[in-house]
Design an enzyme around this catalytic site. Sequence first.
Site, PDB file in Angstrom:
ATOM      1  N   GLY A  12      34.416  22.641  46.385  1.00 25.53           N
ATOM      2  CA  GLY A  12      34.525  23.576  47.183  1.00 25.53           C
ATOM      3  C   GLY A  12      33.470  24.598  47.434  1.00 25.53           C
ATOM      4  N   ASP A 104      34.504  23.281  37.912  1.00 31.64           N
ATOM      5  CA  ASP A 104      34.605  22.297  36.641  1.00 31.64           C
ATOM      6  C   ASP A 104      34.349  21.025  36.884  1.00 31.64           C
ATOM      7  OD1 ASP A 104      37.058  20.748  35.803  1.00 31.64           O
ATOM      8  OD2 ASP A 104      37.247  22.497  34.379  1.00 31.64           O
ATOM      9  N   THR A 127      32.395  29.159  42.763  1.00 28.18           N
ATOM     10  CA  THR A 127      33.652  28.919  42.953  1.00 28.18           C
ATOM     11  C   THR A 127      34.435  30.014  43.309  1.00 28.18           C
ATOM     12  OG1 THR A 127      35.899  27.977  42.556  1.00 28.18           O
ATOM     13  CG2 THR A 127      34.391  28.342  40.871  1.00 28.18           C
ATOM     14  N   ASP A 129      37.347  30.441  43.035  1.00 25.96           N
ATOM     15  CA  ASP A 129      38.450  30.567  41.881  1.00 25.96           C
ATOM     16  C   ASP A 129      38.415  31.394  40.728  1.00 25.96           C
ATOM     17  OD1 ASP A 129      39.788  28.810  43.971  1.00 25.96           O
ATOM     18  OD2 ASP A 129      39.295  27.222  42.656  1.00 25.96           O
ATOM     19  N   ASP A 131      37.929  30.170  37.966  1.00 25.50           N
ATOM     20  CA  ASP A 131      38.778  29.793  36.864  1.00 25.50           C
ATOM     21  C   ASP A 131      37.713  29.117  35.826  1.00 25.50           C
ATOM     22  OD1 ASP A 131      37.355  27.638  38.681  1.00 25.50           O
ATOM     23  OD2 ASP A 131      39.268  26.641  38.802  1.00 25.50           O
TER      24      ASP A 131
HETATM   25  O1  F6P Z   1      38.399  25.573  44.461  1.00 25.37           O
HETATM   26  C1  F6P Z   1      38.446  26.320  45.809  1.00 25.37           C
HETATM   27  C2  F6P Z   1      39.547  26.150  46.461  1.00 25.37           C
HETATM   28  O2  F6P Z   1      39.480  26.783  47.943  1.00 25.37           O
HETATM   29  C3  F6P Z   1      40.780  26.312  45.814  1.00 25.37           C
HETATM   30  O3  F6P Z   1      41.216  27.652  45.969  1.00 25.37           O
HETATM   31  C4  F6P Z   1      41.802  25.649  46.615  1.00 25.37           C
HETATM   32  O4  F6P Z   1      43.044  25.386  46.074  1.00 25.37           O
HETATM   33  C5  F6P Z   1      41.106  24.402  47.115  1.00 25.37           C
HETATM   34  O5  F6P Z   1      39.788  24.560  47.057  1.00 25.37           O
HETATM   35  C6  F6P Z   1      41.353  23.976  48.580  1.00 25.37           C
HETATM   36  O6  F6P Z   1      40.421  22.760  48.717  1.00 25.37           O
HETATM   37  P1  F6P Z   1      40.720  22.037  50.078  1.00 25.37           P
HETATM   38  O7  F6P Z   1      39.422  22.675  50.867  1.00 25.37           O
HETATM   39  O8  F6P Z   1      39.963  20.660  49.825  1.00 25.37           O
HETATM   40  O9  F6P Z   1      41.598  22.033  50.683  1.00 25.37           O
END
Ligand code: F6P
Length: 321
Positions: A12, A104, A127, A129, A131
């Site tokens: 992401g 990750d 990221t 997150d 995390d």
């Molecule tokens: O890892 C970043 C993130 O935005 C998360 O917070 C979320 O769960 C996920 O990616 C959403 O992914 P996508 O844009 O592929 O729906």
Amino acid sequence: MGKKVAVLTSGGDAPGMNPCIRACVRFGLYKGLEMYGVRRGYQGLIDDDIFLMNSRSVSDIVQRGGTFLKTARCEDFKTVEGINKAVANLKKYGITDVIAIGGDGTFRGGKAMADNSDISVIGIPGTIDNDLAYTDFTLGFDTSVNTVLWAINSLRDTMGSHDRCSLLEVMGRRCGDIALYAGICGGAEYILVPEVPYDLDAIADSLKKAHERGKTSNMIIFAEGAGNKDEICAYLKEKTGVKITTTTLGHIQRGGSPTMQDRILANKFAERAIELIMLGATNRVIGTRDNRIIDENISEALEMSGKFDKKLYKLAEIMSL
Ligand code: F6P
């Protein structure tokens, strides 16, 4: 022969990736390295979407969210064939080192490539997150929390005018950091995160009592990993009779111009990454701890857990009383 370094962003996107790419390129050039860009992360390595960069290649991106290199989540890179293809493409350019900016999954992919070739890999955490337990902060987290705060401020205006309770769902995957930091800074009454069990009956009881004593507008910040927001909302409505409006902020919180904190981290992370490359390091990831820039072995960094700040969570609870 001088080192040749490729920079990519994967997973992401996150605000701060652009200033970080810029800083990697400019600091690398300053150190006499040849700098390459890869489009769409590991997919671009497999597809040979690799190009030489100069200082001007990264002009006018310092203020932009997203990543001008684009990004992707690449399943093919999880296979031996995918990695071999990527390595063969890197060799065509004589590239010796890769800087992978992401989370990750990006680090796991980078480690697999480093372990199965003589390409060196350095990871930079990017990221929203937040995390990754080995680092206090990742690129993009600060900007994202500020965007969520903007949303909370707006919601408070309109919810207060209508005596309503607001339930705002924020991102973070299995991590509650966005909810926690935005919740405490935005004055939320309740913060629901995956890391802390919650008691819906206790929340319902407190919501009802608050309404009875005239506190008619309340804010619940709900981390996406904490359960099913529609079920929770329905349960609370039924138990309390309080009007609750739900909002899912979605990808708005993943875009936007990077904040000062994210731009500073971007520059410092890039500087450390290039320094490590100059020293011949591989399989290391950059981070920040107690306001210092650190680097860790990728495997050890990925094994760490339990970063969630329970003390801050408790403080947020006290502030909402
Ligand atoms: O890892 C970043 C993130 O935005 C998360 O917070 C979320 O769960 C996920 O990616 C959403 O992914 P996508 O844009 O592929 O729906």
